[in-house]
Design a protein around this motif. Sequence first.
Motif, PDB file in Angstrom:
ATOM      1  N   SER A   2       0.823  -1.201   0.000  1.00 15.46           N
ATOM      2  CA  SER A   2       0.000   0.000   0.000  1.00 15.46           C
ATOM      3  C   SER A   2       0.865   1.262   0.000  1.00 15.46           C
ATOM      4  O   SER A   2       0.571   2.221  -0.724  1.00 15.46           O
ATOM      5  N   ARG A   5       2.255   1.725  -3.449  1.00 16.30           N
ATOM      6  CA  ARG A   5       1.246   2.245  -4.380  1.00 16.30           C
ATOM      7  C   ARG A   5       1.032   3.738  -4.168  1.00 16.30           C
ATOM      8  O   ARG A   5       0.936   4.507  -5.120  1.00 16.30           O
ATOM      9  N   LYS A   6       0.961   4.151  -2.908  1.00 14.39           N
ATOM     10  CA  LYS A   6       0.769   5.575  -2.619  1.00 14.39           C
ATOM     11  C   LYS A   6       1.983   6.399  -3.037  1.00 14.39           C
ATOM     12  O   LYS A   6       1.841   7.534  -3.498  1.00 14.39           O
ATOM     13  N   TYR A   9       1.745   6.802  -6.689  1.00 13.35           N
ATOM     14  CA  TYR A   9       0.646   7.736  -6.973  1.00 13.35           C
ATOM     15  C   TYR A   9       1.100   9.185  -6.791  1.00 13.35           C
ATOM     16  O   TYR A   9       0.867  10.036  -7.658  1.00 13.35           O
ATOM     17  N   ILE A  10       1.744   9.465  -5.675  1.00  7.01           N
ATOM     18  CA  ILE A  10       2.185  10.836  -5.404  1.00  7.01           C
ATOM     19  C   ILE A  10       3.228  11.276  -6.425  1.00  7.01           C
ATOM     20  O   ILE A  10       3.171  12.395  -6.946  1.00  7.01           O
ATOM     21  N   THR A  12       3.638  10.145  -9.486  1.00  5.34           N
ATOM     22  CA  THR A  12       2.992  10.321 -10.784  1.00  5.34           C
ATOM     23  C   THR A  12       2.130  11.578 -10.798  1.00  5.34           C
ATOM     24  O   THR A  12       2.069  12.276 -11.818  1.00  5.34           O
ATOM     25  N   ALA A  13       1.463  11.870  -9.703  1.00  2.00           N
ATOM     26  CA  ALA A  13       0.613  13.059  -9.637  1.00  2.00           C
ATOM     27  C   ALA A  13       1.425  14.346  -9.777  1.00  2.00           C
ATOM     28  O   ALA A  13       0.925  15.339 -10.302  1.00  2.00           O
ATOM     29  N   ALA A  28      -2.997   9.551 -12.592  1.00  2.00           N
ATOM     30  CA  ALA A  28      -1.991   9.104 -11.625  1.00  2.00           C
ATOM     31  C   ALA A  28      -2.451   7.850 -10.884  1.00  2.00           C
ATOM     32  O   ALA A  28      -1.660   6.925 -10.675  1.00  2.00           O
ATOM     33  N   GLN A  29      -3.704   7.804 -10.473  1.00  2.00           N
ATOM     34  CA  GLN A  29      -4.203   6.651  -9.719  1.00  2.00           C
ATOM     35  C   GLN A  29      -4.217   5.369 -10.560  1.00  2.00           C
ATOM     36  O   GLN A  29      -3.728   4.336 -10.102  1.00  2.00           O
ATOM     37  N   ALA A  32      -0.617   4.208 -11.001  1.00  2.00           N
ATOM     38  CA  ALA A  32      -0.087   3.643  -9.759  1.00  2.00           C
ATOM     39  C   ALA A  32      -0.678   2.264  -9.497  1.00  2.00           C
ATOM     40  O   ALA A  32       0.035   1.355  -9.057  1.00  2.00           O
ATOM     41  N   ASP A  33      -1.962   2.090  -9.769  1.00  2.00           N
ATOM     42  CA  ASP A  33      -2.594   0.779  -9.581  1.00  2.00           C
ATOM     43  C   ASP A  33      -1.998  -0.262 -10.522  1.00  2.00           C
ATOM     44  O   ASP A  33      -1.743  -1.398 -10.129  1.00  2.00           O
ATOM     45  N   SER A  36       1.631  -1.102  -9.368  1.00  2.00           N
ATOM     46  CA  SER A  36       1.644  -1.898  -8.139  1.00  2.00           C
ATOM     47  C   SER A  36       1.093  -3.300  -8.376  1.00  2.00           C
ATOM     48  O   SER A  36       1.544  -4.261  -7.744  1.00  2.00           O
TER      49      SER A  36
END
Length: 58
Positions: A2, A5-6, A9-10, A12-13, A28-29, A32-33, A36
């Motif tokens: 987790s 993944r976060k 996400y951060i 990529t964002a 981004a989400q 990231a999904d 991961s």
Amino acid sequence: MSLFRKTIYIATAFIAPGFYGAQYAFFAQPVADAISTIVALSLFFLVFNKYLEKRLQE
């Protein structure tokens, strides 16, 4: 996983809008999904194969 993944996400964002524009920050989400999921499946198969090989030797 987790936290990984976060982190993706951060990252990529913050990186995606710099290269592709602000509207791509919404991707981004899913990115990231996807990353991961690939990492988790790779780790699962590496560990699972080692476990199966160990079991078959017994």
